[in-house]
Design an enzyme around this catalytic site. Structure first.
Site, PDB file in Angstrom:
ATOM      1  N   CYS A 255      12.082   2.112 -19.087  1.00 35.02           N
ATOM      2  CA  CYS A 255      12.894   3.203 -18.530  1.00 35.02           C
ATOM      3  C   CYS A 255      14.273   2.697 -18.101  1.00 35.02           C
ATOM      4  O   CYS A 255      15.253   3.431 -18.173  1.00 35.02           O
ATOM      5  CB  CYS A 255      12.192   3.840 -17.339  1.00 35.02           C
ATOM      6  SG  CYS A 255      10.828   4.935 -17.772  1.00 35.02           S
TER       7      CYS A 255
ATOM      8  N   HIS B 266       6.950  11.039 -20.774  1.00 33.78           N
ATOM      9  CA  HIS B 266       7.847  10.544 -21.814  1.00 33.78           C
ATOM     10  C   HIS B 266       7.050   9.650 -22.763  1.00 33.78           C
ATOM     11  O   HIS B 266       6.115   8.964 -22.344  1.00 33.78           O
ATOM     12  CB  HIS B 266       8.984   9.689 -21.222  1.00 33.78           C
ATOM     13  CG  HIS B 266      10.142  10.456 -20.699  1.00 33.78           C
ATOM     14  ND1 HIS B 266      10.861  10.049 -19.586  1.00 33.78           N
ATOM     15  CD2 HIS B 266      10.745  11.598 -21.123  1.00 33.78           C
ATOM     16  CE1 HIS B 266      11.842  10.907 -19.363  1.00 33.78           C
ATOM     17  NE2 HIS B 266      11.796  11.849 -20.282  1.00 33.78           N
TER      18      HIS B 266
END
Length: 264
Positions: free
Chosen positions: A257, A163
């Site tokens: 996150c 990511h």
């Protein structure tokens, strides 16, 4: 400093029972109680900084729901819902969508695989958008049309940094920190052009997810193990707060996150 509004999800059901990224090892032990304790420290850190933290109810059977950044992209009161690549996380998407709708946001369905702020980060007036492992390029086009902001596509090439928010942190409206090796040559060139004064992270700090950090423009909350990055940020005038997210890192996550910024 601008006070931020964050959405978080308590890791009540945190576990590492499957493998959808290189950090996850379902044969290794994990400690749910420790994950909850580390998450609580992160939440309290944001509150102590004066930010607002709202909570979404965790759902059983969704051990990665703690990673709220993947729940959507929220800019200018609009929420772009998500579509996960992996079936193990698919049921998180409607839960986050329902939260957005219940909290006054205009909600739009994602037409393509799109994992929210994991891959789409607001940097000043532009959106930096990662692709290569999760969010697909077509989702970048939808993001630009919805938010009416330029979207800069960045190609990720290292599976460990699957990511964008594992390889790059937006520090303020004008600069970022990133790991060059996580990006394709062309994307590295784009980053150098856009952010000539960027903080360049070391591979060692990236390997403890040091770039998976949360900045309010003045204070950067980052993994305590990222010592060189911490020092580099202080040299640039940022305040830093180190937090230990080592248990959640077993699933490939850190402070960012666990943190979705919701912008009215």
């Amino acid at each position: 400093m601008t006070t931020r509004r964050y959405l978080m999800c308590r890791p009540t059901y945190f576990a590492v029972t499957y493998r959808i990224n290189p950090w996850m090892d379902p044969t290794a032990p994990y400690d749910n109680a420790l994950a909850i304790s580390q998450w609580e420290t992160l939440r309290r850190t944001f509150l102590d900084l004066g930010h607002t933290v709202e909570l979404i109810e965790p759902l059983p059977g969704l051990p990665d729901m703690v990673f709220a950044a993947n729940g959507g992209t929220v800019v200018d009161g609009k929420a772009l819902a998500v579509q996960f690549r992996d079936p193990e996380r698919a049921d998180e998407a409607p839960a986050y969508k329902a939260w957005f709708a219940g909290n006054g946001f205009e909600v739009y369905d994602s037409k393509h695989t799109n994992e929210g702020e994991g891959d789409i980060l607001l940097a000043g007036d532009v959106l930096l958008a990662g692709t290569g492992f999760r969010t697909v390029h077509a989702a970048h086009l939808q993001t630009q049309e919805l938010f009416g902001r330029p979207v800069i596509t960045l190609q990720l090439i290292d599976p460990a940094y699957y990511h964008l928010d594992t390889a790059l942190c937006v520090l303020d409206e004008h600069t970022v920190a990133y790991l060059p090796d996580a990006f394709s040559p062309g994307s590295r060139a784009v980053l150098r052009r856009l952010f000539p004064d960027a903080v360049i992270a070391t591979p060692a700090d990236a390997a403890v997810l040091g770039l998976n950090a949360v900045s309010d423009g003045e204070t950067v909350v980052l993994p305590v193990q990222a010592t060189a990055l911490d020092a580099a940020l202080k040299e640039r005038g940022y305040q830093t707060i180190g937090v230990d997210m080592s248990e959640l890192r077993k699933a490939g996550g850190g402070p960012k996150c666990c943190t979705l910024e919701v912008r009215s």
